[in-house]
Design a protein around this motif. Structure first.
Motif, PDB file in Angstrom:
ATOM      1  N   GLN A 564       0.836  -1.205   0.000  1.00 52.17           N
ATOM      2  CA  GLN A 564       0.000   0.000   0.000  1.00 52.17           C
ATOM      3  C   GLN A 564       0.876   1.263   0.000  1.00 52.17           C
ATOM      4  O   GLN A 564       0.635   2.205  -0.757  1.00 52.17           O
ATOM      5  N   LYS A 568       0.996   4.093  -2.863  1.00 55.92           N
ATOM      6  CA  LYS A 568       0.674   5.496  -2.556  1.00 55.92           C
ATOM      7  C   LYS A 568       1.701   6.433  -3.167  1.00 55.92           C
ATOM      8  O   LYS A 568       1.381   7.538  -3.567  1.00 55.92           O
ATOM      9  N   GLY A 581      -7.124   2.889   1.016  1.00 57.23           N
ATOM     10  CA  GLY A 581      -7.309   2.238   2.312  1.00 57.23           C
ATOM     11  C   GLY A 581      -8.745   2.391   2.768  1.00 57.23           C
ATOM     12  O   GLY A 581      -9.459   3.282   2.312  1.00 57.23           O
ATOM     13  N   PRO A 588      -5.517  -1.676   4.010  1.00 55.93           N
ATOM     14  CA  PRO A 588      -5.412  -1.947   2.565  1.00 55.93           C
ATOM     15  C   PRO A 588      -6.138  -3.242   2.192  1.00 55.93           C
ATOM     16  O   PRO A 588      -5.503  -4.277   1.970  1.00 55.93           O
ATOM     17  N   GLY A 591      -5.065  -4.910  -0.957  1.00 53.04           N
ATOM     18  CA  GLY A 591      -3.752  -5.544  -0.797  1.00 53.04           C
ATOM     19  C   GLY A 591      -3.876  -6.878  -0.083  1.00 53.04           C
ATOM     20  O   GLY A 591      -3.202  -7.864  -0.427  1.00 53.04           O
TER      21      GLY A 591
END
Length: 1153
Positions: A564, A568, A581, A588, A591
């Motif tokens: 994550q 970002k 998120g 996440p 993820g």
């Protein structure tokens, strides 16, 4: 800032008359007392003066809870601590200080002023007797806030506090903007706020000065160092190895070498732990663990490579641990004969079910996951305790299986190694090492720690210490209790004492000699030795489950968090979707799902012996880079590298990094090579993509340090003719306004010499200063974007000549200073103010004075395309058409081909309006269009001249093909006239061009001159295709050309013979550029030579790609500017692109080696 407050006050704020009744809290009324309310509250502009108060919004404090003015002084400090501060700018009426009620509880206030917000809402001062200054109450419709003034004085300067140093979207509180230097230092204008910004500052308006980002702190789970780091690391380090493989390692390597294996692994992890601690305490750590630490230290290239690998390694590690768990379960099922399908598929089924449950726990949130970890740790510790207790109660039933309790004989026998089945020390080390990894488990969830700076060092290092001691303790105790081989057969007891016993078992009355053929018990043969020794065997199985599941859980949480953070930062644009998120903790979820799928895939493959070494190598690669980061940051000596954790050493970190790389090869050479290839591939990809991030990495710091050290080293070296490089100062103005000039010079300076683009801003100083700073970043970025290896150097000066002098004297650094001035030819010199021509010619004189070479570049179409770019940008700038026309007109008629952004305006009265339009064009263009190549077709159709100009401006960006570079080397200037064309032919675009050399000579010795020149050129090792000797340079030019020249200079002549002496002298004084009759007669031959040369150039070089020719030199003070300009015009008109070059008459070529 005042201006904005007036615009931005919310409607419905109290007006002065009503303020007393409406919104004031009770104690406010007491504080002010009736008297002060009677007088007019609005400040009169003449008396007003600036004051900035920090508005601190007391956390949750309301008007009903008055702030006590107690003598303790705690209130102010506490308020400002928990407050989210921001600026308010007030007008303070100086007289208010005298009339404000000084007494409160008998004490007097020093300078206790009443401040007034612009809209007239009252700010009531409340005195406090302690030295912390005064708290001001300010009551508006939505918050109740109070002021904390700087030391209690009316000053704009802010006191140091943490909020000034936050990032805009800080998690910990709002960013506070300190007053800018301009706000403190600029004079206050009559209308101080042009274009809505305080003092013309391009900042954020006051209303935006408050960062609006306030995270919802309720419900966010943050862990301390024990729960967040220590527990995680211990669980992750203690893996299956502890229960299943450690006893086997002791059997193979012996107690001594086993302790050495554990020690070596610990050395690597401890050094890495120290390095992690150093990086983690060097500033605020966000989520992303190892990736965050490496990327912020070494930059996005290494960070991006490691982030991807580390996240993937964690995802696959989930599969590895889950399969370890499933194998143990399947073992138990097999013992009880309750297999579902067959061994392999059972592992897959159990693994799949397990990983789904783990996913459920992770997605439920970090709090649940942390609770699960603690339960698992308790089980694990019980299992270890169970084993330790078991070692002290040797049962007779266990003796045939090789367990006799603590015996010196067994210790002695097991102390040395006994490698079997082709195992070696390193192979055993490779098997053990993965059990020591896992030290980053705490750092990986750095975003979920309450105080990562203290938690990561404490937790990680303590975890390494505890786990190492446990490993060593178990290795020694299992080696002292259990023999290497045992049959498990009760009948193998010895009845009579044997005198010649060699083995420990024999001394203990057991005969295991039959084990030469192979047994099922003992350290060597039985992986379940620990459960055999333990007091209660099922607890060990529980321990194994706990160790595997906890490691799997930690990895399952680490992988998405790292991924994550990586997404970002947008280093790999394709993965952007995984950055999102959810929920309070910004979990996440996408993820987690990806990690789950990767883990599931590898569980279904179930071939872990191939995957395990690659995973270990991925982890080691990240450890190596963390260690290297610390070394690199210390080496770069960046002032920003000051970790709070002091117990690290750059050289030890370097050793740690090297050790990690060696261990990678020890574990598995092909996996190590694969890891290196992947890291290198990702590194190259990220470097090529150049993500638009700037994290102040140590790579930047080291680049700076190297550049600095090399520049200083270079300064100590004397110049040598062999190392001469043309270092050009080009008067480009805005670099994108004269692309042909830029590309041609770049062609011979790229990777050879220095290139500086000079830009002289003229006009009102304050306006220019503002533009200097915005232009600097904008145009340097433009140069980089267009792959120009050049620097941009703007200066502000009264006129072009001053600016040119500043640049020539001050541009560059040490030995990297310009030695050649490059200017465009002033094409419109006949139409513009002759004072500007005087300035332009004086530039040449100044350059020769400072020992510069001079290059004048002329394209018959012209060089400056800024008016065409203006048209292209019209749509994005939304300028009104009339403004546009003015700009185009200004550009067309007043721009010179040299360097200023407003070129020479006809008279000083006109200069200012010209400047504003032009500077507007240059300074305010949005950066995006500048970064695009000028390929966008303009919005309105261009006339023919403009179209040709645009085509000509890109001609040097194309491949030049097979054609000629004609060098007219008429005068020896040290060789610069020859060096520039030679450098051009070394470049890819120009490599097919041939150099033809033209020289002057006498008719009767043409052959001799040609041979002499050929010899010289071959000695210089410069290839040429032809040498032409021109014997007819001094022939008189054609009559029509002479007539055209005289017609051209007619407006600039003084004609002193036709005037009275006084009038003539006065004119010469006022207009020094005028051509006198005397001067014209004196330099007649030189004039004719320029006209004749132009005829010869047209005859011989009209098809050349580019002409390089010696620049005629005019004696300072003897030749007037107009005549010199006329010479250059006559010499270079109607020709292909021509460079008039004059070196500084010092050799730049040599034939000595």
């Amino acid at each position: 800032m005042e201006g904005e407050h007036q615009q931005q006050l919310p409607p419905g704020l109290a007006v002065p008359g009503v303020a007393g009744e409406e919104g004031r809290s009770e104690e406010g009324k007491d504080a002010v007392g009736g008297g002060a309310l009677g007088r007019s509250l609005g400040p009169t502009p003449s008396q007003s003066r600036f004051q900035v108060d920090l508005v601190a919004e007391g956390a949750g404090r309301t008007a009903e809870e008055p702030l006590k003015a107690s003598g303790e002084g705690g209130a102010a400090g506490k308020g400002s601590e928990e407050a989210k501060g921001r600026f308010r700018v007030n007008f303070v009426d100086p007289s208010a200080g005298d009339e404000s009620p000084g007494e409160l509880g008998g004490g007097s206030l020093e300078g206790g002023n009443v401040s007034f917000q612009n809209g007239g809402d009252t700010v009531l001062s409340e005195g406090s007797l302690h030295s912390g200054g005064h708290h001001h109450y300010y009551y508006d419709t939505h918050t109740n806030t109070y002021y904390l003034r700087t030391f209690g004085h009316n000053t704009m300067d802010a006191v140091p506090r943490i909020d000034h140093y936050r990032h805009t979207a800080a998690d910990l509180g709002e960013k506070l903007l300190r007053p800018s230097l301009a706000e403190l230092h600029d004079e206050l204008d009559k209308e101080p706020f042009e274009d809505g910004y305080a003092n013309g500052e391009e900042g954020t308006p006051a209303g935006e000065a408050v960062a609006t980002y306030t995270p919802d702190s309720k419900g966010v789970v943050k862990f301390g160092w024990i729960k967040g780091v220590l527990v995680r690391c211990m669980l992750n380090i203690w893996g299956v190895m502890l229960f299943i493989r450690l006893s086997w390692i002791v059997g193979q390597a012996g107690i001594g070498l086993s302790v050495l294996v554990i020690g070596m692994a610990t050395v690597v992890t401890t050094i890495t732990g120290l390095s992690t601690s150093a990086i983690a305490t060097n500033g605020f750590v966000r989520g992303g663990g190892a990736y965050y630490l490496i990327s912020r230290s070494l930059g996005p290239e290494f960070g991006g490579a490691i982030g991807l690998i580390f996240a993937f390694a964690n995802a696959v590690a989930v599969a590895m641990y889950v399969v370890g768990f499933a194998e143990t379960v399947v073992e138990l099922l097999k013992e009880n004969g309750t297999l579902m399908v067959d061994e392999m598929n059972d592992i897959r089924i159990i693994g799949a079910i397990t990983v789904v449950i783990l996913l459920g726990i992770s997605v439920a949130g970090m709090e649940w996951e942390a609770k699960a970890q603690i339960v698992l740790l308790v089980i694990l510790i019980l299992a270890i305790g169970d084993f330790v207790i078991g070692t002290f109660i040797p049962l007779d039933s266990k003796k045939p299986k090789g367990f006799f309790g603590y015996k010196a004989e067994i210790f002695m026998e097991n102390f040395g190694p006994d490698f079997r089945h082709e195992e070696t020390f390193f192979s055993v080390f490779a098997i053990f090492f993965p059990a020591a990894t896992g030290i980053l488990a705490g750092a990986n969830i750095s975003g979920d720690l309450a105080d990562p700076q203290s938690a990561i060092p404490k937790g990680t290092l303590l975890a390494i210490l505890i786990t190492t001691l446990v490993y060593v303790g178990i290795a020694v105790s299992v080696g002292s209790c259990v023999v290497r081989d045992a049959t498990g057969n009760v009948n193998n007891t010895l009845v009579s004492e044997l005198t010649n016993c060699t083995t420990a078992a024999c001394k203990l009355n057991y005969d295991f000699s039959s084990c030469q053929t192979g047994c099922h018990y003992g350290l060597m043969n039985n992986f379940q030795v620990m459960s055999m020794v333990s007091g209660f065997a099922p607890l060990i199985s529980a321990g194994i489950f706990s160790a595997t599941l906890s490691s799997a859980l930690a990895s399952l949480v680490s992988a998405p968090k790292i991924f994550q953070a990586l997404c970002k930062d947008n280093i790999y644009p394709g993965f952007q979707m995984f950055a999102k998120g959810y929920g309070k903790n910004n979990e996440p979820l996408r993820g987690y799902l990806l990690t789950f799928l990767i883990a599931l895939g590898f569980i279904l493959i179930a071939e872990l012996n191939v995957i395990a070494p690659i995973i270990s190598n991925f982890f080691l690669a990240s450890y190596a880079l963390i260690n290297f980061s610390v070394f690199h940051a210390s080496l770069a000596k960046s002032p920003g590298w000051r970790p709070a954790f002091k117990y690290y050493n750059m050289w030890i970190s370097l050793v740690g990094a090297i050790l990690c790389c060696i261990v990678m090869f020890v574990i598995n050479w092909w996996a190590a090579l694969l890891t290196y290839v992947i890291v290198l591939g990702l590194y190259i990809y990220v470097t090529y993509k150049k993500p638009d991030v700037n994290w102040g990495s140590s790579t930047q710091a080291l680049t700076y340090l190297n550049a600095l050290q090399h520049s200083i080293r270079l300064s100590g070296v004397e110049d040598h003719v062999k190392n001469f490089r043309p270092q050009c100062l080009i008067m480009t103005g805005a670099p994108n306004s004269r692309p042909a000039l830029l590309h041609l010079v770049h062609a011979f300076t790229k990777n050879v010499g220095l290139m500086i683009c000079g830009h002289i801003h003229m006009g009102p100083r304050r306006q220019a200063m503002k533009e200097l700073s915005t232009d600097l970043a904008k145009y340097q970025r433009w140069l980089i974007k267009n792959k120009m290896k050049a620097f941009y150097a703007p200066v502000h000066a009264e006129d072009l000549r001053d600016g040119g002098q500043y640049l020539m004297q001050a541009a560059g650094l040490g030995r990297m200073r310009p030695n050649t001035l490059v200017v465009g030819f002033k094409k419109n010199w006949r139409q513009c103010d002759m004072r500007d021509v005087e300035t332009y010619i004086n530039l040449f004189h100044d350059a020769f004075d400072i020992q510069y070479g001079v290059v004048v570049i002329r394209l018959k179409e012209g060089l400056d395309i800024s008016h065409l770019q203006g048209q292209e940008l019209l749509s994005s700038q939304e300028k009104s058409p009339c403004t546009k026309d003015i700009i185009v007109k200004v550009d067309y008629s007043k721009k010179t081909e040299t360097d200023t952004s407003i070129a020479f305006a006809p008279s000083s009265s006109e200069r200012t309006p010209t400047l504003h339009k032009e500077e507007d064009e240059d300074g305010k263009t949005p950066t995006q269009p500048l970064l695009k190549k000028d390929s966008k077709s303009p919005s309105s159709p261009l006339n023919l001249a403009d179209q040709r100009l645009l085509d000509a401006s890109t001609q040097f960006q194309k491949k030049q093909g097979k054609s000629n570079i004609d060098v007219w080397w008429l005068f020896d200037d040290g060789g610069l006239t020859l060096l520039i064309p030679y450098l051009l032919t070394t470049k890819k675009k120009w490599k097919d061009c041939k150099i033809r050399v033209f020289i002057g000579g006498k008719i009767n010795r043409i052959d001799h001159d040609r041979r002499a020149m050929a010899t010289l050129l071959s000695k210089f090792r410069i290839d040429f295709s032809d040498i032409m000797v021109l014997g007819d340079i001094n022939t008189k030019p054609k009559k029509e050309n002479i007539a055209a020249f005289e017609e051209m200079i007619e407006p600039f002549r003084l004609h002193e013979d036709d005037k009275e002496q006084e009038v003539a002298d006065k004119m010469k004084e006022d207009e020094p550029w005028r051509i006198t009759d005397n001067e014209l007669e004196l330099y007649k031959t030189k004039t004719y030579r320029q006209i004749r040369l132009n005829e010869l150039l047209k005859e011989h070089s009209s098809t050349a790609n580019i002409i390089v020719m010696s620049l005629p030199v005019a004696r300072k003070g003897a030749v007037s500017s107009a005549l010199y300009m006329a010479w250059l015009e006559a010499l270079s008109k109607d020709l292909p692109p021509i460079l008039l070059v004059r070196g500084n008459h010092q050799s730049v070529l040599t034939f000595y080696s």
